[in-house]
Design an enzyme around this catalytic site. Structure first.
Site, PDB file in Angstrom:
ATOM      1  N   GLU A 160       0.834  -1.206   0.000  1.00 30.35           N
ATOM      2  CA  GLU A 160       0.000   0.000   0.000  1.00 30.35           C
ATOM      3  C   GLU A 160       0.869   1.256   0.000  1.00 30.35           C
ATOM      4  OE1 GLU A 160      -2.747  -0.658  -0.721  1.00 30.35           O
ATOM      5  OE2 GLU A 160      -4.262   0.675   0.088  1.00 30.35           O
ATOM      6  N   THR A 172      -5.261   7.899  -5.178  1.00 31.55           N
ATOM      7  CA  THR A 172      -5.236   8.040  -3.715  1.00 31.55           C
ATOM      8  C   THR A 172      -4.138   8.990  -3.250  1.00 31.55           C
ATOM      9  OG1 THR A 172      -6.152   5.841  -3.423  1.00 31.55           O
ATOM     10  CG2 THR A 172      -4.956   6.732  -1.556  1.00 31.55           C
TER      11      THR A 172
END
Ligand code: HSE
Length: 328
Positions: free
Chosen positions: A149, A202
């Protein structure tokens, strides 16, 4: 949570490997759940990503194929979140002698706010765990998934990877040290998800939010988070609905989502329990008390987006308590 030594001890008692190849599915996730920025998330039944992993004779990791990504993801194993997190796992258990080949099949849109990179990373980690016969608790894989991530968006948050890995509704009680809690939820909570096909990476969606908040706003926000968690425990869907309000992040990020407030009004008028941004967007989601309402809301929002010339995808799901699964 397990310690990596437990994984090493478990593997020491196993045959070299139980099978040569495995096909794994890992689910999409809705992170933040409106008021719980970086600390709440849940998994859904669809969409999700699939990884086919094969053991090879040559030590090291290769990626032979990626489908469904429109050429956007790197085949270079040093740059792909799936291979990088698998490599971290193999290093941690001193098994860099192993060779694996990865096929990644993207079955969900990239940059959608549905935990696309997390689903791929978790599928990869669950595949290597299965190939090696590591039957320790999947939570051991969480730090490796968070590495993926971090690589994907510059920050190792766990509110997508934890529910993708553990299934269900998950609270990240603490990041340092990592403390992850599975929460109960009402069985009859349905989720309508709509992905408006606009790009909201993101990394950028994190840069636009303010990093200082005032005490009055903090009080409002933590009251709502506590209300949502209480509602989940008490199976009180009204309490869940009135707690899902975000005064910190949503006002900024909603600007990146076409007709966000119009879509909220439509969903609430149609009987949604709550409505908000999924993860960092642009996907939006609504909780409902039944499947029929979730389907109607999904269709209505998608038709609205078509009317303003924006393509979309829609999904209707309950909360997925199973997490990743071996397909064959
Ligand atoms: N909590 C993360 C964020 C989730 O909102 O940036 C990203 O999908």
């Amino acid at each position: 949570m397990n310690d990596i030594q437990e994984v090493k001890d478990t593997l020491a008692t196993k045959p070299q490997h139980l099978t040569d190849s495995v096909h794994v599915f890992a689910p999409a996730t809705v992170a933040n759940v409106v008021c719980g920025f970086d600390v709440l998330g849940f998994a859904v039944n669809e969409p999700g990503d699939e990884v086919i992993m094969r053991l090879t004779n040559k030590p090291g990791i290769t990626i032979s194929k990626i489908t469904g990504d429109e050429g956007r993801l790197p085949l270079n194993p040093a740059k792909n979140t799936v291979s990088v997190s698998v490599e971290h796992y193999l290093k941690s258990i001193d098994r860099t002698d192993i060779g694996v080949d990865i096929e990644l099949h993207k079955k969900m849109p990239i940059g959608s706010g549905l935990g696309s990179s997390s689903a791929s990373t978790v599928a990869g980690l669950f595949a290597i765990k299965t190939l090696l016969g590591d039957d320790t608790d999947p939570s051991t894989l969480l730090p490796f998934a968070m590495k993926g991530e971090e690589m994907a968006c510059g920050h190792g948050h766990a509110d997508n990877v934890a529910p993708a890995l553990l299934g269900g509704f998950v609270l990240i009680r603490s990041y340092e040290p990592l403390d992850v809690v599975r929460l109960p939820h009402p069985e009859n909570l349905w989720c309508a998800i709509v992905f408006p096909d606009v790009d909201v990476p993101t990394r950028e969606a994190r840069q636009i939010i303010r990093n200082k908040i005032n005490m009055k706003d903090a009080v409002t926000q933590w009251g709502n988070i506590a209300g949502l968690v209480s509602g989940l425990f008490m199976q009180d869907i009204d309490l869940i609905g009135r707690s899902m309000k975000d005064i910190l992040v949503e006002p900024v990020r909603s600007m990146l989502i076409p007709d966000f407030y119009e879509m909220r009004q439509m969903a609430m008028d149609m009987g949604a329990v709550s409505f908000g941004i999924s993860g960092s967007g642009p996907s939006v989601f609504a909780f409902t008390r039944d499947e029929e309402t979730a389907k109607l809301i999904t269709n209505k929002l998608r038709n609205h987006l078509t009317g303003i010339k924006i393509g979309s995808y829609g999904y209707v799901s309950t909360i997925n308590d199973a997490g990743p699964r071996v397909m064959c």
